[in-house]
Design a protein around this motif. Structure first.
Motif, mmCIF file in Angstrom:
data_model
loop_
_atom_site.group_PDB
_atom_site.id
_atom_site.type_symbol
_atom_site.label_atom_id
_atom_site.label_comp_id
_atom_site.label_asym_id
_atom_site.label_seq_id
_atom_site.Cartn_x
_atom_site.Cartn_y
_atom_site.Cartn_z
ATOM 1 N N THR A 89 0.831 -1.207 0.000
ATOM 2 C CA THR A 89 0.000 0.000 0.000
ATOM 3 C C THR A 89 0.864 1.255 0.000
ATOM 4 O OG1 THR A 89 -0.170 -0.134 2.419
ATOM 5 C CG2 THR A 89 -1.948 -1.102 1.137
ATOM 6 N N ALA A 90 0.307 2.320 -0.544
ATOM 7 C CA ALA A 90 1.007 3.599 -0.618
ATOM 8 C C ALA A 90 1.028 4.271 0.754
ATOM 9 C CB ALA A 90 0.322 4.510 -1.629
ATOM 10 N N PRO A 91 2.060 5.094 1.039
ATOM 11 C CA PRO A 91 2.095 5.831 2.306
ATOM 12 C C PRO A 91 0.834 6.672 2.481
ATOM 13 C CG PRO A 91 4.190 6.021 1.155
ATOM 14 C CD PRO A 91 3.240 5.369 0.196
ATOM 15 N N GLY A 92 0.266 6.603 3.669
ATOM 16 C CA GLY A 92 -0.930 7.384 3.952
ATOM 17 C C GLY A 92 -2.228 6.715 3.562
ATOM 18 N N ALA A 93 -2.169 5.588 2.850
ATOM 19 C CA ALA A 93 -3.394 4.892 2.444
ATOM 20 C C ALA A 93 -4.056 4.252 3.658
ATOM 21 C CB ALA A 93 -3.080 3.825 1.404
ATOM 22 N N ASN A 94 -5.356 4.178 3.627
ATOM 23 C CA ASN A 94 -6.121 3.526 4.695
ATOM 24 C C ASN A 94 -6.031 2.021 4.465
ATOM 25 O OD1 ASN A 94 -8.212 2.297 6.209
ATOM 26 N ND2 ASN A 94 -9.340 4.233 6.296
ATOM 27 N N PHE A 95 -5.179 1.355 5.244
ATOM 28 C CA PHE A 95 -4.910 -0.058 4.986
ATOM 29 C C PHE A 95 -6.171 -0.897 5.137
ATOM 30 C CE2 PHE A 95 -3.805 -4.380 6.017
ATOM 31 C CZ PHE A 95 -2.784 -4.672 5.132
ATOM 32 N N GLY A 96 -6.926 -0.652 6.210
ATOM 33 C CA GLY A 96 -8.122 -1.458 6.441
ATOM 34 C C GLY A 96 -9.122 -1.340 5.311
ATOM 35 N N ALA A 97 -9.351 -0.105 4.842
ATOM 36 C CA ALA A 97 -10.287 0.109 3.735
ATOM 37 C C ALA A 97 -9.768 -0.551 2.459
ATOM 38 C CB ALA A 97 -10.506 1.604 3.514
ATOM 39 N N MET A 98 -8.451 -0.453 2.227
ATOM 40 C CA MET A 98 -7.855 -1.067 1.047
ATOM 41 C C MET A 98 -8.015 -2.592 1.093
ATOM 42 S SD MET A 98 -6.082 -0.907 -1.760
ATOM 43 C CE MET A 98 -5.549 0.803 -1.710
ATOM 44 N N TYR A 99 -7.765 -3.166 2.250
ATOM 45 C CA TYR A 99 -7.886 -4.620 2.408
ATOM 46 C C TYR A 99 -9.323 -5.069 2.138
ATOM 47 C CZ TYR A 99 -6.983 -9.198 4.558
ATOM 48 O OH TYR A 99 -6.831 -10.554 4.792
ATOM 49 N N ASP A 100 -10.285 -4.350 2.710
ATOM 50 C CA ASP A 100 -11.694 -4.692 2.494
ATOM 51 C C ASP A 100 -12.077 -4.551 1.029
ATOM 52 O OD1 ASP A 100 -12.023 -5.201 5.172
ATOM 53 O OD2 ASP A 100 -12.891 -3.239 5.646
ATOM 54 N N GLU A 101 -11.556 -3.522 0.366
ATOM 55 C CA GLU A 101 -11.882 -3.289 -1.043
ATOM 56 C C GLU A 101 -11.349 -4.416 -1.916
ATOM 57 O OE1 GLU A 101 -11.229 0.179 -4.457
ATOM 58 O OE2 GLU A 101 -10.479 0.473 -2.417
ATOM 59 N N ILE A 102 -10.133 -4.854 -1.637
ATOM 60 C CA ILE A 102 -9.552 -5.950 -2.412
ATOM 61 C C ILE A 102 -10.334 -7.247 -2.165
ATOM 62 C CG2 ILE A 102 -7.505 -7.407 -2.654
ATOM 63 C CD1 ILE A 102 -5.856 -4.835 -2.039
ATOM 64 N N CYS A 103 -10.691 -7.494 -0.907
ATOM 65 C CA CYS A 103 -11.448 -8.699 -0.573
ATOM 66 C C CYS A 103 -12.780 -8.758 -1.317
ATOM 67 C CB CYS A 103 -11.710 -8.750 0.934
ATOM 68 S SG CYS A 103 -10.259 -9.075 1.948
ATOM 69 N N ALA A 104 -13.394 -7.594 -1.543
ATOM 70 C CA ALA A 104 -14.724 -7.551 -2.149
ATOM 71 C C ALA A 104 -14.706 -7.613 -3.670
ATOM 72 C CB ALA A 104 -15.444 -6.279 -1.704
ATOM 73 N N MET A 105 -13.534 -7.581 -4.291
ATOM 74 C CA MET A 105 -13.475 -7.649 -5.745
ATOM 75 C C MET A 105 -14.007 -8.985 -6.248
ATOM 76 S SD MET A 105 -9.752 -5.899 -6.458
ATOM 77 C CE MET A 105 -9.805 -6.275 -8.211
ATOM 78 N N ARG A 106 -14.767 -8.936 -7.322
ATOM 79 C CA ARG A 106 -15.388 -10.130 -7.876
ATOM 80 C C ARG A 106 -14.353 -11.188 -8.246
ATOM 81 N NH1 ARG A 106 -17.257 -7.871 -11.955
ATOM 82 N NH2 ARG A 106 -15.741 -8.575 -13.484
ATOM 83 N N GLU A 107 -13.218 -10.772 -8.759
ATOM 84 C CA GLU A 107 -12.227 -11.720 -9.277
ATOM 85 C C GLU A 107 -11.305 -12.277 -8.190
ATOM 86 O OE1 GLU A 107 -13.248 -8.540 -12.279
ATOM 87 O OE2 GLU A 107 -12.523 -8.565 -10.202
ATOM 88 N N VAL A 108 -11.395 -11.760 -6.984
ATOM 89 C CA VAL A 108 -10.496 -12.165 -5.896
ATOM 90 C C VAL A 108 -11.213 -13.152 -4.990
ATOM 91 C CG1 VAL A 108 -9.243 -11.372 -3.862
ATOM 92 C CG2 VAL A 108 -9.150 -10.032 -5.975
ATOM 93 N N ASP A 109 -10.583 -14.320 -4.766
ATOM 94 C CA ASP A 109 -11.242 -15.329 -3.939
ATOM 95 C C ASP A 109 -10.517 -15.619 -2.639
ATOM 96 O OD1 ASP A 109 -9.089 -16.757 -5.245
ATOM 97 O OD2 ASP A 109 -10.070 -18.608 -4.602
ATOM 98 N N TYR A 110 -9.265 -15.193 -2.504
ATOM 99 C CA TYR A 110 -8.456 -15.575 -1.340
ATOM 100 C C TYR A 110 -7.484 -14.442 -1.064
ATOM 101 C CZ TYR A 110 -6.264 -19.302 1.563
ATOM 102 O OH TYR A 110 -5.805 -20.102 2.596
ATOM 103 N N VAL A 111 -7.565 -13.861 0.113
ATOM 104 C CA VAL A 111 -6.729 -12.701 0.434
ATOM 105 C C VAL A 111 -6.045 -12.938 1.770
ATOM 106 C CG1 VAL A 111 -6.638 -10.190 0.660
ATOM 107 C CG2 VAL A 111 -8.434 -11.241 -0.716
ATOM 108 N N THR A 112 -4.739 -12.710 1.801
ATOM 109 C CA THR A 112 -3.986 -12.864 3.040
ATOM 110 C C THR A 112 -3.240 -11.576 3.360
ATOM 111 O OG1 THR A 112 -2.177 -13.865 1.753
ATOM 112 C CG2 THR A 112 -3.673 -15.350 2.902
ATOM 113 N N ARG A 113 -3.207 -11.281 4.629
ATOM 114 C CA ARG A 113 -2.366 -10.197 5.144
ATOM 115 C C ARG A 113 -1.205 -10.864 5.856
ATOM 116 N NH1 ARG A 113 -4.259 -5.620 9.605
ATOM 117 N NH2 ARG A 113 -2.239 -4.544 9.743
ATOM 118 N N THR A 114 0.021 -10.536 5.472
ATOM 119 C CA THR A 114 1.176 -11.261 5.995
ATOM 120 C C THR A 114 2.289 -10.315 6.407
ATOM 121 O OG1 THR A 114 2.396 -11.441 3.902
ATOM 122 C CG2 THR A 114 0.700 -13.109 4.329
ATOM 123 N N THR A 115 3.259 -10.896 7.105
ATOM 124 C CA THR A 115 4.546 -10.242 7.258
ATOM 125 C C THR A 115 5.383 -10.608 6.033
ATOM 126 O OG1 THR A 115 5.380 -12.147 8.482
ATOM 127 C CG2 THR A 115 4.452 -10.341 9.765
ATOM 128 N N GLY A 116 6.390 -9.820 5.730
ATOM 129 C CA GLY A 116 7.197 -10.082 4.548
ATOM 130 C C GLY A 116 7.279 -8.855 3.664
#
Length: 325
Positions: A89-116
């Motif tokens: 994510t870009a500096p200053g981006a709302n991580f939680g909102a970004m994560y939720d937005e990616i999870c809700a995409m029609r083409e996305v079926d599996y989303v992980t938040r990780t260290t690394g």
């Protein structure tokens, strides 16, 4: 980004399922071996009355702790273009909102938040190259994404949506990509929506006899082309050290050889041959970080042909049903 669809089931570790006791876990384990086990058989095995078992299973389904569905090669469901997209994510981006937005995409079926090196990994399943390109273009244009790396799937070599438990009996081996005829494709599609669809309904929808529907189902499961199981979030079942492992090969053994060796590791549940910076990505499901370290050191890095293995432990996991495209 592309249009969102109905919000995903709440499957992240932020959601607590009150009252998930030993009986619930026992039911989940048995339904992960065979998601079509009837309540009567479960009741006999657990020495309980059938009504109690039926209510427990219905609760697990209603609260979205589990979903009973067919696990098969995504190509059998119409997904021909697939990739793991690793995002920062870009500096200053709302991580939680970004994560939720990616999870809700029609083409996305599996989303992980990780260290690394990347904070989010999104598995993208598309029906065509054009659709995949549109998804990647939307990531590129999004102001909240600083960078992303694409690991294009060349072959989903192995998947197992059920998890080993050393205190119980061994579980069946995973699903592999196998060619199917049109009738088998339709059966997989029906069971991907509802894994407990009765054989009478399957035979009607497929236009074949009930006995033939049973034979086809048995052939699909015997060949490991499909398995109907209770799909659950491993983080909710006590497997708190679940992780992606990104592997680079050194040429001492071919990609397929390394991928096949990974399928022999009990804790490995997902193996994909990829194009990009890594040759293979695998998912390992472990109960503790000590267990994870042991698996990576003793089993994965020891495989002939493995040059480097990066470990990306899950902090959060969300998924949604992979329905026919």
């Amino acid at each position: 980004m592309t249009d969102a669809v109905t919000p995903m089931p709440h499957t992240g570790p932020d959601v607590e399922f009150a009252g998930l006791d030993e009986l619930d876990r026992d039911l989940i384990f048995r339904l992960q071996i065979d998601g079509r086990l009837p309540s009567a058989q479960l009741a006999r095995e657990l020495q309980l009355d059938q009504r109690t078992v039926r209510r427990r299973v219905e609760r697990l389904l209603d609260e979205q702790v589990i979903r009973i569905a067919a696990v098969a090669d995504p190509r059998a469901l119409g997904y021909s273009s697939m990739a793991m997209v690793c995002l920062t994510t870009a500096p200053g981006a709302n991580f939680g909102a970004m994560y939720d937005e990616i999870c809700a995409m029609r083409e996305v079926d599996y989303v992980t938040r990780t260290t690394g090196p990347h904070s989010i990994q999104a598995e993208v399943m598309c029906g065509s190259e054009r659709e995949l390109l549109e998804v990647l273009t939307s990531f590129e244009a999004h102001p909240g994404i600083r960078s992303f790396e694409v690991l294009r799937y060349l072959r989903l070599h192995y998947q197992r949506a059920w998890f080993s438990d050393t205190d119980r009996s061994p579980q069946p081996r995973g699903v592999r990509p196998i060619g199917l005829d049109p009738t088998d494709h339709r059966m997989v599609s029906i069971l991907a929506r509802d894994g407990r669809t009765k054989f009478a309904a399957l035979s009607y929808d497929l236009g074949i006899s009930e006995s033939m529907a049973r034979k086809r189902y048995q052939a699909l499961t015997r060949s490991n082309a499909m398995r109907v199981v209770a799909i659950a979030n491993p983080l909710h079942l006590g497997f708190s050290a679940t992780s992606w492992v990104a592997i680079s090969c050194n040429g001492a053994a071919g990609w397929s050889s390394v991928a096949e060796a990974l399928t022999q590791v009990d804790e490995v549940t997902y193996v994909v041959l990829t194009a990009g910076r890594f040759d293979i990505i695998a998912e390992i499901v472990c109960g503790s970080h000590e267990h994870l370290i042991s698996v990576v050191d003793a089993h994965i890095r020891a495989i002939s042909g493995v040059e480097r293995a990066e470990v990306w432990p899950y902090l959060e996991l969300r998924y949604k049903p992979l329905l026919p495209h």
